[in-house]
Write a protein that holds these residues in place. Sequence first.
Motif, PDB file in Angstrom:
ATOM      1  N   TYR A  57      -6.229   4.871   5.089  1.00 41.59           N
ATOM      2  CA  TYR A  57      -5.368   5.923   5.640  1.00 41.59           C
ATOM      3  C   TYR A  57      -5.762   7.291   5.098  1.00 41.59           C
ATOM      4  O   TYR A  57      -5.360   8.308   5.621  1.00 41.59           O
ATOM      5  CB  TYR A  57      -3.909   5.615   5.302  1.00 41.59           C
ATOM      6  CG  TYR A  57      -2.893   6.310   6.171  1.00 41.59           C
ATOM      7  CD1 TYR A  57      -1.759   6.900   5.622  1.00 41.59           C
ATOM      8  CD2 TYR A  57      -3.070   6.373   7.554  1.00 41.59           C
ATOM      9  CE1 TYR A  57      -0.821   7.525   6.421  1.00 41.59           C
ATOM     10  CE2 TYR A  57      -2.145   7.009   8.359  1.00 41.59           C
ATOM     11  CZ  TYR A  57      -1.020   7.571   7.790  1.00 41.59           C
ATOM     12  OH  TYR A  57      -0.091   8.201   8.587  1.00 41.59           O
TER      13      TYR A  57
ATOM     14  N   GLY B  72      11.484  -4.056   8.395  1.00 44.93           N
ATOM     15  CA  GLY B  72      10.964  -2.694   8.451  1.00 44.93           C
ATOM     16  C   GLY B  72      11.148  -1.988   7.117  1.00 44.93           C
ATOM     17  O   GLY B  72      11.721  -2.526   6.170  1.00 44.93           O
TER      18      GLY B  72
ATOM     19  N   ALA C 115       4.367  -5.622   4.826  1.00 44.43           N
ATOM     20  CA  ALA C 115       5.832  -5.649   4.984  1.00 44.43           C
ATOM     21  C   ALA C 115       6.516  -5.979   3.656  1.00 44.43           C
ATOM     22  O   ALA C 115       5.867  -6.050   2.607  1.00 44.43           O
ATOM     23  CB  ALA C 115       6.189  -6.689   6.045  1.00 44.43           C
TER      24      ALA C 115
ATOM     25  N   PRO D   2      -4.397  -2.997   6.630  1.00 49.53           N
ATOM     26  CA  PRO D   2      -4.211  -1.805   5.801  1.00 49.53           C
ATOM     27  C   PRO D   2      -4.499  -2.206   4.357  1.00 49.53           C
ATOM     28  O   PRO D   2      -4.801  -3.357   4.069  1.00 49.53           O
ATOM     29  CB  PRO D   2      -2.731  -1.498   6.008  1.00 49.53           C
ATOM     30  CG  PRO D   2      -2.097  -2.850   6.152  1.00 49.53           C
ATOM     31  CD  PRO D   2      -3.110  -3.702   6.884  1.00 49.53           C
ATOM     32  N   CYS D   3      -4.360  -1.259   3.440  1.00 49.98           N
ATOM     33  CA  CYS D   3      -4.561  -1.577   2.006  1.00 49.98           C
ATOM     34  C   CYS D   3      -3.261  -2.164   1.465  1.00 49.98           C
ATOM     35  O   CYS D   3      -2.403  -1.446   0.938  1.00 49.98           O
ATOM     36  CB  CYS D   3      -4.916  -0.326   1.236  1.00 49.98           C
ATOM     37  SG  CYS D   3      -6.298   0.567   1.946  1.00 49.98           S
ATOM     38  N   ILE D   4      -3.112  -3.440   1.627  1.00 49.35           N
ATOM     39  CA  ILE D   4      -1.850  -4.115   1.287  1.00 49.35           C
ATOM     40  C   ILE D   4      -1.493  -3.887  -0.190  1.00 49.35           C
ATOM     41  O   ILE D   4      -2.362  -3.972  -1.066  1.00 49.35           O
ATOM     42  CB  ILE D   4      -1.964  -5.630   1.583  1.00 49.35           C
ATOM     43  CG1 ILE D   4      -2.274  -5.836   3.067  1.00 49.35           C
ATOM     44  CG2 ILE D   4      -0.685  -6.374   1.185  1.00 49.35           C
ATOM     45  CD1 ILE D   4      -2.699  -7.242   3.426  1.00 49.35           C
ATOM     46  N   SER D   5      -0.241  -3.556  -0.441  1.00 48.99           N
ATOM     47  CA  SER D   5       0.331  -3.346  -1.783  1.00 48.99           C
ATOM     48  C   SER D   5      -0.151  -2.080  -2.480  1.00 48.99           C
ATOM     49  O   SER D   5       0.255  -1.830  -3.625  1.00 48.99           O
ATOM     50  CB  SER D   5       0.055  -4.549  -2.719  1.00 48.99           C
ATOM     51  OG  SER D   5       0.975  -5.582  -2.447  1.00 48.99           O
ATOM     52  N   CYS D   6      -0.998  -1.301  -1.823  1.00 54.00           N
ATOM     53  CA  CYS D   6      -1.568  -0.116  -2.510  1.00 54.00           C
ATOM     54  C   CYS D   6      -0.730   1.137  -2.347  1.00 54.00           C
ATOM     55  O   CYS D   6      -1.106   2.214  -2.816  1.00 54.00           O
ATOM     56  CB  CYS D   6      -2.970   0.151  -1.979  1.00 54.00           C
ATOM     57  SG  CYS D   6      -4.118  -1.167  -2.380  1.00 54.00           S
ATOM     58  N   GLY D   7       0.412   1.022  -1.701  1.00 56.87           N
ATOM     59  CA  GLY D   7       1.301   2.199  -1.562  1.00 56.87           C
ATOM     60  C   GLY D   7       2.519   2.012  -2.442  1.00 56.87           C
ATOM     61  O   GLY D   7       2.415   1.971  -3.684  1.00 56.87           O
TER      62      GLY D   7
ATOM     63  N   VAL E  91       3.256   1.912   5.971  1.00 55.08           N
ATOM     64  CA  VAL E  91       2.637   1.375   7.197  1.00 55.08           C
ATOM     65  C   VAL E  91       3.646   0.516   7.963  1.00 55.08           C
ATOM     66  O   VAL E  91       3.622   0.454   9.193  1.00 55.08           O
ATOM     67  CB  VAL E  91       1.356   0.588   6.841  1.00 55.08           C
ATOM     68  CG1 VAL E  91       1.668  -0.718   6.113  1.00 55.08           C
ATOM     69  CG2 VAL E  91       0.514   0.314   8.069  1.00 55.08           C
ATOM     70  N   ASP E  92       4.565  -0.096   7.241  1.00 60.43           N
ATOM     71  CA  ASP E  92       5.636  -0.909   7.854  1.00 60.43           C
ATOM     72  C   ASP E  92       6.454  -0.037   8.814  1.00 60.43           C
ATOM     73  O   ASP E  92       6.662  -0.381   9.987  1.00 60.43           O
ATOM     74  CB  ASP E  92       6.527  -1.444   6.724  1.00 60.43           C
ATOM     75  CG  ASP E  92       7.428  -2.587   7.178  1.00 60.43           C
ATOM     76  OD1 ASP E  92       8.223  -3.070   6.357  1.00 60.43           O
ATOM     77  OD2 ASP E  92       7.328  -2.994   8.363  1.00 60.43           O
TER      78      ASP E  92
END
Length: 335
Positions: A296, A165, A159, A255-260, A169-170
């Motif tokens: 993902y 929101g 998040a 999920p892969c946090i911060s990777c997007g 993924v959020d």
Amino acid sequence: MIKFANPDIIAAASKDYATKQDTESLTKVLEAVSTILKEEGEVFIPVLVEQDGSMSLETLLNEKRETFVLCCTSQFQARAAGYETTINRRLSDYIDMVMQLDAAAGICVNPGDDYPFTMQKLMLQALLAESQKAPYSNGIKLFKGDITTMDVDCIVNAANNELLGGGGVDGAIHRAAGPDLLAECKILMGCPTGQAKITNGYNLPAKFVIHTVGPVYNLNSEDPRHMQERSELGSCYRSSLEVAKLYHIHSIAFPCISCGSYGYPIEEATKIAFIEVVQWLNENPNYGMQVTFVCYDDEAMDVYKSIIDNAQHPDPDAPNFMSLLTGLGKDLPKQ
Ligand code: APR
């Protein structure tokens, strides 16, 4: 907010069993008792205060003149049975104690109810054993796909600090959970980077969502702040696991946090994720937490798989920093 089972579910299930007297309704009563045991729910225990101030357990005799101690699922039930003085204890602790009482044949639940439910010691022993069995062994799994489809106790949301929101993924989690999720998030008043807050899962298959906020990666690779970003990212995983443990969660998907949008290089981020999760599993060897890393896309899956491969088939020359991976579950995808 977060819902825990109310001990009165035992009273409702007992009523159903008293009318149907069939195996299915009996199973539902036992499941209700198990739920309260697993969630460490408390019950109201009628006691007698003696002249000297000491307390003794109220008891009842059944038709076979066996002695049963009592417990009520609410203060209302205790009063309905005519007991004004009660003490609160976790049901699991109370059963533990009753098992030591030679004179007691078991526990009568809600004696003042139209449908009291009596549990003999043998049944109590089985319920207690069942509730103390670790529901999962510690382990790590990989899953390629959409985290919102996962039927686990909890999924983790990457998040932002506002918790209102966003995209990625959020956005997917909010869309799948429905508007109630946003309504509950608004009450949380945001979340600092590296910390985690929990909500219900609403329309998701997962019962809970843990919202955590990863660091935004600063592209200036010389930036000394990378140390802070590493620490914040690691803290996302650790904080989420700590919150999950508080809520008796035993299966969690990250999920892969911060990777997007936040731009964290996935190779570096994945190592941090693994080290933090494995350290936490090693610090909680008997808790029973099944951790799934959700990829993902193929790129993410390949990175996670290469880390696991390095850990399982370490290159003798490379520094095998992943020796921590002793928490690997047996469900890892075959290489
Ligand atoms: N299931 C699993 N993983 C997903 C999904 C999904 N449905 N959708 C995206 N991902 C993956 C991305 O591929 C990426 O690897 O989640 C990872 C995290 O990407 P982001 O969602 O962009 O999250 P993050 O990089 O932490 O940035 C957070 O982006 O969406 C906004 O509101 C969010 O402001 C916050 C910021």
